[in-house]
Write a protein that holds these residues in place. Structure first.
Motif, PDB file in Angstrom:
ATOM      1  N   LYS A  76       0.019   4.062  10.566  1.00 17.44           N
ATOM      2  CA  LYS A  76       1.467   3.817  10.751  1.00 17.44           C
ATOM      3  C   LYS A  76       2.190   4.346   9.569  1.00 17.44           C
ATOM      4  CE  LYS A  76       5.035   0.463  11.962  1.00 17.44           C
ATOM      5  NZ  LYS A  76       6.025   0.538  10.740  1.00 17.44           N
ATOM      6  N   GLU A  80       4.378   7.708   9.498  1.00 18.91           N
ATOM      7  CA  GLU A  80       5.758   7.572   9.207  1.00 18.91           C
ATOM      8  C   GLU A  80       6.044   8.611   7.982  1.00 18.91           C
ATOM      9  OE1 GLU A  80       6.083   3.393   8.221  1.00 18.91           O
ATOM     10  OE2 GLU A  80       7.104   3.043  10.285  1.00 18.91           O
ATOM     11  N   SER A  83       6.604  11.923   9.754  1.00 17.64           N
ATOM     12  CA  SER A  83       7.849  11.989  10.192  1.00 17.64           C
ATOM     13  C   SER A  83       8.897  12.052   9.418  1.00 17.64           C
ATOM     14  CB  SER A  83       7.854  10.747  11.039  1.00 17.64           C
ATOM     15  OG  SER A  83       9.300  10.569  11.794  1.00 17.64           O
ATOM     16  N   GLU A  84       8.951  11.333   8.181  1.00 20.58           N
ATOM     17  CA  GLU A  84      10.208  11.470   7.301  1.00 20.58           C
ATOM     18  C   GLU A  84      10.234  12.857   6.891  1.00 20.58           C
ATOM     19  OE1 GLU A  84       9.199   8.397   4.520  1.00 20.58           O
ATOM     20  OE2 GLU A  84       9.925   7.052   5.827  1.00 20.58           O
ATOM     21  N   THR A 104      12.851   0.013  11.960  1.00 23.29           N
ATOM     22  CA  THR A 104      12.915  -0.020  13.489  1.00 23.29           C
ATOM     23  C   THR A 104      13.589  -0.865  14.291  1.00 23.29           C
ATOM     24  OG1 THR A 104      10.514   1.081  13.159  1.00 23.29           O
ATOM     25  CG2 THR A 104      10.931   0.168  15.376  1.00 23.29           C
ATOM     26  N   SER A 132      12.239   3.749   9.387  1.00 23.00           N
ATOM     27  CA  SER A 132      10.966   3.541   8.723  1.00 23.00           C
ATOM     28  C   SER A 132      10.854   2.209   8.545  1.00 23.00           C
ATOM     29  CB  SER A 132      10.659   4.233   7.643  1.00 23.00           C
ATOM     30  OG  SER A 132       9.492   3.904   6.854  1.00 23.00           O
TER      31      SER A 132
END
Length: 292
Positions: A76, A80, A83-84, A104, A132
Motif C-alpha cells: 500500500k 501510494e 500514485s502521488e 482516504t 493518502s
C-alpha cells in the motif's frame, strides 16, 4: 543481469492490495474489471511464491493473516508513493487552482461531497485531492486536512469539527451478540485500527475512558479506517466511529450506535493552509471553515 528489486509479480501484488483493501475477492475483481476467479488465481500464485498464506478464507469474505497484513502495509505504501508522483505530474499548475491533501476516510466520508457543493458556487475554481494515509510532509499542496492538535503547527489552521467517538455496528451484529451495554462489547468481536502513523483513539483507550478494562473478545485488525468501516458493515465486528465523520453511514442505517455511552474525541479535524496557498486556495479554505 540481476534485477535490482526482489519482487513477486506486480500484477499479483496489485490484485492482493485490492483484495486486502476491500476484504473481498469479489469487490477487488469489480474494481480491477476482472473475474473473482482471476483474483483468486493471482493470490494463490502470490502465496505460492511467498510460501505462506496471506488470507483466511471466510464465508462472507477474506481476512488478512499476520503475514498478509505485513505485506499489505508495504504494498500500500509503495502504490501510494507511485500514485502521488503520478498525480503531481498530471496536475500542472496551469490546470489546477487548489490542491488539498487528506486521508482516504476524510476524502470519502466528508471532503468529496463538500467539494461538489463548492463547485456549485465557484464553478471556475478547480480543486484536486491528494489522497493518502501515509504522512508525507515533502509532498507539496496548498491545503491539508489533518487530525490532531493544530497548535503544533506554525501555519494557519482552522478547526473544522471535533466529534464524539461512539461504538458502531450493524443491527444484525447487535442482535447476534446481544449488544445493549458496554459490558456486552467487552467480549464481542471488535475491529481494531492497527496503524502506528495515526493518533486515532483505539478500543482499549475508549473502554479506559469509560472506566472499563481492556476488551477480551475476538479482534480483527486493519490499518485502514475505510476497511474497518466496511468490515463493520459486513458484520465482522464493532468499530469505533467519529460521529461527524461517519454521519452519513449512521443516517443511512448502515451502521448504528450500539450503546449510549461515548467519549469526546481528544483531537479535532482541522484545515491547514500551507505557505504556497494562493488566492483561490484561500477562497476554498475560507468557504470550508465558515460553512462547516
Amino acid at each position: 543481469m540481476p534485477r535490482p528489486y526482489d519482487l513477486s509479480s506486480i500484477n499479483a501484488l496489485i490484485c492482493f492490495e485490492a483484495a486486502a483493501r476491500h476484504a473481498s475477492f469479489k469487490r477487488a475483481a469489480h474494481e480491477l474489471n476482472v473475474t473473482p476467479a482471476a483474483i483468486s488465481h493471482q493470490i494463490k500464485a502470490l502465496e505460492s511464491d511467498l510460501r505462506c498464506n496471506l488470507f483466511l478464507r471466510r464465508s462472507r469474505g477474506v481476512e488478512l493473516t499476520e503475514k498478509g497484513a505485513f505485506l499489505f502495509v508495504a504494498v500500500k505504501r509503495g502504490l501510494e508513493t507511485i500514485s502521488e508522483a503520478v498525480v503531481h505530474m498530471r496536475d500542472r499548475s496551469d490546470t489546477v487552482d487548489v490542491t488539498i491533501r487528506t486521508t482516504t476516510a476524510v476524502s470519502s466520508l466528508w471532503l468529496t461531497p463538500k467539494i461538489s457543493a463548492f463547485w456549485k458556487n465557484h464553478p471556475t475554481v478547480t480543486v484536486s485531492q491528494i489522497v493518502s494515509d501515509v504522512p508525507a510532509t515533502a509532498i507539496s499542496c496548498d491545503l491539508s486536512i489533518q487530525y490532531g492538535d493544530a497548535q503544533e503547527h506554525l501555519e494557519e489552521c482552522f478547526k473544522l469539527f471535533q466529534d464524539r467517538i461512539v461504538a458502531l455496528g450493524t443491527p444484525r451484529f447487535a442482535a447476534e451478540y446481544g449488544i445493549g451495554t458496554v459490558e456486552d462489547l467487552l467480549m464481542a468481536p471488535l475491529i481494531h485500527m492497527n496503524n502506528e502513523e495515526t493518533s486515532w483513539t483505539n478500543w482499549p483507550e475508549w473502554f479506559q475512558a469509560l472506566g472499563y478494562p481492556t476488551p477480551k473478545g475476538r479482534r480483527f485488525s486493519v490499518n485502514n479506517y475505510m476497511i474497518a468501516l466496511q468490515a463493520a458493515q459486513d458484520d465482522v465486528g464493532a468499530v469505533l466511529g467519529w460521529d461527524g465523520l461517519v454521519k452519513n453511514l449512521m443516517q443511512d442505517g448502515r451502521l448504528i450506535v450500539l450503546v449510549s455511552q461515548s467519549i469526546p474525541s481528544p483531537s479535532a479535524f482541522y484545515l491547514k493552509i500551507h505557505t504556497r496557498a494562493g488566492a483561490k486556495a484561500r477562497l476554498f479554505a475560507n468557504w470550508l471553515a465558515k460553512r462547516f
